[in-house]
Design a protein around this motif. Sequence first.
Motif, short mmCIF file in Angstrom:
data_model
loop_
_atom_site.label_atom_id
_atom_site.label_comp_id
_atom_site.label_asym_id
_atom_site.label_seq_id
_atom_site.Cartn_x
_atom_site.Cartn_y
_atom_site.Cartn_z
N ASP A 1 45.14 41.48 38.97
CA ASP A 1 46.53 41.41 39.43
C ASP A 1 46.85 40.16 40.24
OD1 ASP A 1 46.69 43.99 38.37
OD2 ASP A 1 46.21 44.92 40.30
N GLY A 2 45.82 39.45 40.69
CA GLY A 2 46.05 38.32 41.59
C GLY A 2 46.21 38.81 43.02
N TYR A 3 46.11 37.89 43.95
CA TYR A 3 46.18 38.25 45.36
C TYR A 3 47.53 38.88 45.72
CZ TYR A 3 46.34 37.88 50.42
OH TYR A 3 46.46 38.17 51.75
N GLN A 4 48.62 38.28 45.28
CA GLN A 4 49.95 38.75 45.67
C GLN A 4 50.25 40.17 45.19
OE1 GLN A 4 51.86 37.22 47.81
NE2 GLN A 4 50.46 35.49 47.92
N PHE B 1 37.88 46.33 56.64
CA PHE B 1 38.18 44.91 56.43
C PHE B 1 39.36 44.38 57.25
CE2 PHE B 1 35.74 46.22 52.78
CZ PHE B 1 34.78 45.21 52.74
N GLY B 2 40.08 45.22 57.95
CA GLY B 2 41.16 44.76 58.82
C GLY B 2 42.48 44.59 58.12
N ASN B 3 42.54 43.72 57.11
CA ASN B 3 43.78 43.51 56.37
C ASN B 3 43.46 42.95 54.99
OD1 ASN B 3 43.45 40.64 56.59
ND2 ASN B 3 44.39 40.69 58.62
N LYS B 4 44.49 42.77 54.20
CA LYS B 4 44.32 42.32 52.82
C LYS B 4 43.69 40.93 52.76
CE LYS B 4 47.20 41.47 48.76
NZ LYS B 4 48.56 41.63 48.23
N GLU B 5 44.09 40.05 53.64
CA GLU B 5 43.55 38.69 53.64
C GLU B 5 42.04 38.69 53.94
OE1 GLU B 5 44.14 34.60 56.14
OE2 GLU B 5 45.91 35.79 55.68
N GLN B 6 41.63 39.49 54.91
CA GLN B 6 40.20 39.56 55.23
C GLN B 6 39.41 40.22 54.10
OE1 GLN B 6 40.71 41.56 59.01
NE2 GLN B 6 40.23 39.67 60.13
N LEU B 7 40.02 41.17 53.43
CA LEU B 7 39.37 41.79 52.27
C LEU B 7 39.21 40.77 51.15
CD1 LEU B 7 38.28 44.21 50.69
CD2 LEU B 7 40.65 44.83 50.15
N PHE B 8 40.24 39.98 50.91
CA PHE B 8 40.18 38.93 49.88
C PHE B 8 39.06 37.94 50.22
CE2 PHE B 8 41.99 34.96 47.91
CZ PHE B 8 41.84 35.36 46.58
N GLU B 9 38.98 37.52 51.47
CA GLU B 9 37.92 36.60 51.90
C GLU B 9 36.54 37.20 51.65
OE1 GLU B 9 38.08 33.41 53.04
OE2 GLU B 9 40.24 33.47 52.66
N ALA B 10 36.37 38.47 51.97
CA ALA B 10 35.09 39.13 51.75
C ALA B 10 34.77 39.24 50.26
CB ALA B 10 35.09 40.53 52.39
N ASP C 1 26.12 39.36 37.32
CA ASP C 1 27.38 39.70 37.99
C ASP C 1 28.12 40.77 37.18
OD1 ASP C 1 29.18 39.30 40.09
OD2 ASP C 1 30.32 37.80 38.99
N ALA C 2 28.65 41.75 37.88
CA ALA C 2 29.44 42.79 37.21
C ALA C 2 30.65 42.13 36.55
CB ALA C 2 29.90 43.82 38.23
N ALA C 3 31.24 42.81 35.61
CA ALA C 3 32.36 42.26 34.83
C ALA C 3 33.44 41.66 35.72
CB ALA C 3 32.96 43.34 33.94
N GLU C 4 33.68 42.22 36.86
CA GLU C 4 34.70 41.67 37.78
C GLU C 4 34.06 41.37 39.13
OE1 GLU C 4 37.38 40.61 36.71
OE2 GLU C 4 37.46 41.65 34.82
N GLY C 5 32.90 40.77 39.11
CA GLY C 5 32.21 40.44 40.33
C GLY C 5 32.80 39.23 41.03
N SER C 6 32.19 38.87 42.15
CA SER C 6 32.73 37.81 43.00
C SER C 6 32.75 36.45 42.32
CB SER C 6 31.96 37.75 44.31
OG SER C 6 30.58 37.56 44.07
N LEU C 7 31.80 36.15 41.46
CA LEU C 7 31.80 34.85 40.79
C LEU C 7 32.99 34.70 39.85
CD1 LEU C 7 27.99 34.63 40.11
CD2 LEU C 7 29.30 33.14 41.62
N ARG C 8 33.23 35.69 39.04
CA ARG C 8 34.37 35.63 38.12
C ARG C 8 35.69 35.63 38.89
NH1 ARG C 8 30.30 38.04 35.44
NH2 ARG C 8 30.05 37.61 33.24
N LEU C 9 35.76 36.44 39.93
CA LEU C 9 36.97 36.47 40.76
C LEU C 9 37.21 35.11 41.39
CD1 LEU C 9 39.31 37.79 42.28
CD2 LEU C 9 37.64 38.50 44.01
N LEU C 10 36.18 34.51 41.92
CA LEU C 10 36.34 33.21 42.57
C LEU C 10 36.80 32.15 41.58
CD1 LEU C 10 36.05 31.60 45.17
CD2 LEU C 10 33.64 31.28 44.64
N LEU C 11 36.22 32.13 40.40
CA LEU C 11 36.62 31.15 39.39
C LEU C 11 38.06 31.38 38.92
CD1 LEU C 11 35.76 28.71 37.78
CD2 LEU C 11 34.74 30.23 36.09
N ARG C 12 38.41 32.63 38.65
CA ARG C 12 39.79 32.95 38.23
C ARG C 12 40.79 32.62 39.33
NH1 ARG C 12 37.86 38.15 35.82
NH2 ARG C 12 38.03 37.84 33.60
N SER C 13 40.49 33.01 40.54
CA SER C 13 41.42 32.86 41.65
C SER C 13 41.60 31.41 42.07
CB SER C 13 40.94 33.67 42.86
OG SER C 13 40.88 35.03 42.54
#
Length: 188
Positions: free
Chosen positions: A27-30, A52-61, A95-107
Amino acid sequence: MEQRVTSRSLRTREAILYAARVHFAADGYQRATIRAIASTAAIDPSMVMRYFGNKEQLFEAALDVDLGLPDLTGTSVERLPHALISHFLAPWEQDAAEGSLRLLLRSAATNERAAERLRGVLHEQLTSSLKGVLGADRAAAGSGLVAAQLLGVAFARYLLRLQPIAELSVQALADLVAPSMRAALADL
């Protein structure tokens, strides 16, 4: 009892991160919502905020990535491209299908924080891995060239699933990419 709580806490944290990666990637960050992430993780939305505190901190994690590149000191310049490619692709393969590496590259294409994180991870971790073979200055200069090739391979293989790159073994892929990487490193 304390160990049980810690294990449960860790499982909850990992479930939240997994769900966050799935939603941020799709869905993207927004558009990703805490409520949808919590639903996928099968927990109350307040638990996401607790961990995680908030959405931004969750995204960072969710973007936290360690490429697991070793210090390649002692590797010959001839073998360096094969070693880099094999080590770089290893976590992508696991990496799982939607793991951090794929997320980082897409994002990174649409989110400046993700792009900044990706630039930092690649520069820091590739430079650190290369400096034992190339020296600090050449490693810093070459990390961008190496990153461009490795990201191109990762994008084609794991996101686009471009044939035949997606179906080749890591070793066969390394055999194909190594000559161009070797040439780029030789010109530093």
